[in-house]
Write a protein that holds these residues in place. Structure first.
Motif, mmCIF file in Angstrom:
data_model
loop_
_atom_site.group_PDB
_atom_site.id
_atom_site.type_symbol
_atom_site.label_atom_id
_atom_site.label_comp_id
_atom_site.label_asym_id
_atom_site.label_seq_id
_atom_site.Cartn_x
_atom_site.Cartn_y
_atom_site.Cartn_z
ATOM 1 N N GLU A 1 40.010 -40.124 39.159
ATOM 2 C CA GLU A 1 40.104 -40.756 37.843
ATOM 3 C C GLU A 1 39.014 -40.280 36.884
ATOM 4 O O GLU A 1 39.214 -40.271 35.672
ATOM 5 C CB GLU A 1 39.999 -42.282 37.990
ATOM 6 C CG GLU A 1 41.244 -42.957 38.538
ATOM 7 C CD GLU A 1 40.976 -44.364 39.066
ATOM 8 O OE1 GLU A 1 41.838 -44.899 39.764
ATOM 9 O OE2 GLU A 1 39.884 -44.909 38.786
ATOM 10 N N LYS A 2 37.865 -39.910 37.441
ATOM 11 C CA LYS A 2 36.767 -39.522 36.558
ATOM 12 C C LYS A 2 36.532 -38.021 36.520
ATOM 13 O O LYS A 2 35.507 -37.560 36.017
ATOM 14 C CB LYS A 2 35.486 -40.260 36.988
ATOM 15 C CG LYS A 2 35.640 -41.783 36.881
ATOM 16 C CD LYS A 2 34.307 -42.470 36.793
ATOM 17 C CE LYS A 2 33.704 -42.370 35.407
ATOM 18 N NZ LYS A 2 32.369 -42.967 35.315
ATOM 19 N N THR A 3 37.457 -37.261 37.068
ATOM 20 C CA THR A 3 37.350 -35.806 37.002
ATOM 21 C C THR A 3 37.990 -35.307 35.699
ATOM 22 O O THR A 3 39.059 -35.790 35.315
ATOM 23 C CB THR A 3 38.051 -35.174 38.218
ATOM 24 O OG1 THR A 3 37.385 -35.603 39.412
ATOM 25 C CG2 THR A 3 38.029 -33.656 38.138
ATOM 26 N N SER A 4 37.312 -34.380 35.026
ATOM 27 C CA SER A 4 37.819 -33.889 33.743
ATOM 28 C C SER A 4 39.175 -33.210 33.936
ATOM 29 O O SER A 4 39.446 -32.634 34.988
ATOM 30 C CB SER A 4 36.832 -32.893 33.138
ATOM 31 O OG SER A 4 36.810 -31.707 33.902
ATOM 32 N N ILE A 5 40.016 -33.283 32.915
ATOM 33 C CA ILE A 5 41.354 -32.686 33.041
ATOM 34 C C ILE A 5 41.278 -31.188 33.276
ATOM 35 O O ILE A 5 42.084 -30.637 34.014
ATOM 36 C CB ILE A 5 42.266 -32.957 31.811
ATOM 37 C CG1 ILE A 5 41.429 -32.980 30.527
ATOM 38 C CG2 ILE A 5 43.035 -34.248 31.977
ATOM 39 C CD1 ILE A 5 42.251 -32.934 29.268
ATOM 40 N N GLU A 6 40.277 -30.526 32.670
ATOM 41 C CA GLU A 6 40.163 -29.080 32.879
ATOM 42 C C GLU A 6 39.923 -28.798 34.368
ATOM 43 O O GLU A 6 40.567 -27.945 34.974
ATOM 44 C CB GLU A 6 39.000 -28.480 32.073
ATOM 45 C CG GLU A 6 39.116 -28.677 30.565
ATOM 46 C CD GLU A 6 38.611 -30.045 30.141
ATOM 47 O OE1 GLU A 6 37.634 -30.527 30.723
ATOM 48 O OE2 GLU A 6 39.222 -30.647 29.223
ATOM 49 N N ARG A 7 38.979 -29.532 34.964
ATOM 50 C CA ARG A 7 38.664 -29.281 36.371
ATOM 51 C C ARG A 7 39.851 -29.669 37.255
ATOM 52 O O ARG A 7 40.127 -29.011 38.258
ATOM 53 C CB ARG A 7 37.407 -30.035 36.802
ATOM 54 C CG ARG A 7 36.682 -29.357 37.965
ATOM 55 C CD ARG A 7 35.430 -30.083 38.370
ATOM 56 N NE ARG A 7 34.465 -30.181 37.299
ATOM 57 C CZ ARG A 7 33.627 -29.217 36.959
ATOM 58 N NH1 ARG A 7 33.625 -28.083 37.620
ATOM 59 N NH2 ARG A 7 32.773 -29.378 35.975
ATOM 60 N N MET A 8 40.537 -30.715 36.856
ATOM 61 C CA MET A 8 41.743 -31.129 37.584
ATOM 62 C C MET A 8 42.739 -29.968 37.600
ATOM 63 O O MET A 8 43.376 -29.710 38.630
ATOM 64 C CB MET A 8 42.348 -32.333 36.854
ATOM 65 C CG MET A 8 42.918 -33.390 37.725
ATOM 66 S SD MET A 8 41.852 -33.946 39.035
ATOM 67 C CE MET A 8 43.095 -34.736 40.026
ATOM 68 N N GLY A 9 42.836 -29.289 36.478
ATOM 69 C CA GLY A 9 43.728 -28.133 36.394
ATOM 70 C C GLY A 9 43.318 -27.044 37.365
ATOM 71 O O GLY A 9 44.165 -26.444 38.042
ATOM 72 N N VAL A 10 42.025 -26.786 37.450
ATOM 73 C CA VAL A 10 41.534 -25.764 38.376
ATOM 74 C C VAL A 10 41.843 -26.160 39.822
ATOM 75 O O VAL A 10 42.286 -25.336 40.629
ATOM 76 C CB VAL A 10 40.010 -25.553 38.196
ATOM 77 C CG1 VAL A 10 39.484 -24.538 39.209
ATOM 78 C CG2 VAL A 10 39.697 -25.088 36.777
ATOM 79 N N MET A 11 41.633 -27.451 40.123
ATOM 80 C CA MET A 11 41.928 -27.925 41.483
ATOM 81 C C MET A 11 43.402 -27.716 41.818
ATOM 82 O O MET A 11 43.744 -27.256 42.908
ATOM 83 C CB MET A 11 41.568 -29.404 41.638
ATOM 84 C CG MET A 11 40.084 -29.661 41.660
ATOM 85 S SD MET A 11 39.705 -31.353 42.161
ATOM 86 C CE MET A 11 40.128 -31.297 43.879
ATOM 87 N N ASP A 12 44.257 -28.064 40.882
ATOM 88 C CA ASP A 12 45.693 -27.884 41.105
ATOM 89 C C ASP A 12 46.015 -26.415 41.354
ATOM 90 O O ASP A 12 46.826 -26.091 42.225
ATOM 91 C CB ASP A 12 46.486 -28.387 39.890
ATOM 92 C CG ASP A 12 46.554 -29.901 39.844
ATOM 93 O OD1 ASP A 12 46.143 -30.537 40.833
ATOM 94 O OD2 ASP A 12 47.010 -30.450 38.822
ATOM 95 N N LYS A 13 45.359 -25.544 40.604
ATOM 96 C CA LYS A 13 45.603 -24.105 40.743
ATOM 97 C C LYS A 13 45.247 -23.659 42.166
ATOM 98 O O LYS A 13 46.023 -22.953 42.819
ATOM 99 C CB LYS A 13 44.732 -23.327 39.740
ATOM 100 C CG LYS A 13 45.188 -21.898 39.477
ATOM 101 C CD LYS A 13 44.038 -21.028 39.011
ATOM 102 C CE LYS A 13 43.249 -20.468 40.171
ATOM 103 N NZ LYS A 13 41.938 -19.914 39.867
#
Lengths: 263, 263
Positions: free
Chosen positions: B142-154
């Motif tokens: 919940e507190k992870t930035s959307i940009e980093r979330m995108g990297v994780m998904d990648k």
DNA sequence: ACCTGAACACCGTTCAAGT
DNA sequence: ACCTGAACACCGTTCAAGT
């Protein structure tokens, strides 16, 4: 904020007191147990409203009718509170497991019924289920009181015993033959690992591409079918329709619980 | 506190700059990437010294030579920082996976080599491995930035592709025949779920009775053997000594990494 | 014996001022 | 364009005083 929802004492309180008294708790101990139930309920409400990141003992204090000191009398930290939710979840899951056991079928079908129960709980109580995952994080474990840690270990032990019994029965009725170098404990653990891994990845990575592409409803059943086939647990999935078993479990054991989902 | 350890610039810096330049980053972007590497390293040091519960951006600021503002320029929150550790871990795991692939053996043996690599990482970098688990907790997501979330998904997507390829190869070489209603994706996911579940439970519940009673070294191999046997992936474990494959992978591919463990 | 809430330390987060 | 650190809000945690 409405104050009506604060301090929702009463209701089944008398009933609860009596049942607790039966297991040998003093009046003040009963009171403490009841209050902790209440606080766990409130914590779930806060999480549902503001997410896990939004939970703090500050807010829990504000939402309850107790002071900070009393809250800290129950939970040594916010993480300790999370672990209390985890214990609530494990305890409920054990209850569902016991209900699943009454399913009328082979030992392998009974195991399927237990997995059904696990996945059902994840759907019925997503917040409490996620609390189990949260409590596995090292940062949470580190701040959980040793007493509560002991309770968690006790429940984990019970879950293990329960799982072991499933496999012992299978060996006893001849549907499962222990291969060399394989123990009841090994099979029981792999069964647990598969179920845990599947449910966590399915719940936490729902948004991600990985799980998206699969049907979440049959996902767990497929995974455990593969595992049980690998154990050579009879009847094998090619000789028995476990999809049908899954539906029967839903209909025959957990019909009312499923109903409450669609309401 | 000694100030010697602060701001450990230099070393391979020039080299790193050049390799980053090759993938098309401007000078200031390079600088930012390098600094983030440095900060992730520092976060790991803090966790090793004070536990996951001891990590705060306050302490990270104090240990680094940057100001709070700069730290928040990198990490939107403490949880975002944890997710950065998780990404570091996944990226390293992918590298180990690719190395595992060069193992000379059947497609099922290659899969065993990949599982070996996963478990090896959990032993080599326990802190970073646990960061992966931590980042699955909802409060962290919940507190992870959307940009980093995108990297994780990648990265998760890449891991999935990698796993899929293992199974596609197995189907291609005829050692694995897709049963009805089974897709590459299903098998790949069950493989991932089993590995994740086993490693998490083995790492986080090490103290508890449940896992204690089993040999952690062969635990993962036994679990995936059961699963792969269930898929009917040839050669089956009764016809092939995968314990020996496991040892060969250790010797032939990861000898130096294992050595660094015992030093 | 238990509860309260003031008090304080630490942390998270922002942002006007500086380079 | 990027960095700084003061400032403030919120949270965690303790504990002397109260019942």
């Amino acid at each position: 904020m409405s104050f009506d929802s604060r301090c929702p004492h009463g209701g089944f309180k008398g009933l609860l007191d009596k049942s607790l008294a039966r297991i040998g708790l003093s009046k003040s101990e009963q009171k403490k147990v009841n209050r902790e139930e209440e606080l766990v309920d409130l914590a779930v409400v806060i999480i549902n409203e503001q997410g896990f990141a939004g939970l703090s003992l500050e807010k829990l204090t504000a939402k309850s009718c107790y002071s900070k000191g009393t809250i800290y009398n129950h939970f040594s930290s916010k993480e300790d509170c999370l672990s209390a939710l985890c214990i609530r979840a494990i305890s409920s899951i054990l209850d569902l497991f016991k209900r699943a056991l009454i399913f009328d079928g082979s030992s392998r079908e009974k195991a399927v019924a237990v997995h059904y129960a696990y996945q059902l709980y994840a759907r019925l109580q997503p917040t409490l289920f996620m609390a189990v995952l949260s409590s596995k994080a090292p940062g949470v474990r580190e701040k959980t009181s040793i007493e509560r840690m002991g309770v968690m270990d006790k429940f984990e032990f019970e879950i293990n015993n329960f799982s072991d019994a499933l496999f012992r029965n299978a060996v006893a009725d001849g549907s499962l033959i222990l291969a060399e170098h394989m123990s009841i404990e090994t099979l029981s653990f792999s069964n647990w690992a598969m179920s845990f891994g599947t449910n966590v990845l399915a719940t936490s990575a729902k948004e991600a591409t990985a799980v998206n592409r699969l049907d979440p409803n049959t996902l767990l059943l497929q995974n455990i079918n593969l595992l049980h086939d690998g154990m050579n647990w009879h009847p094998l999935s090619k000789d028995w329709d476990y999809q049908n078993t899954w539906r029967r479990v839903e209909r025959e054991i957990f019909a009312e619980d499923i109903q409450s989902l669609s309401i």
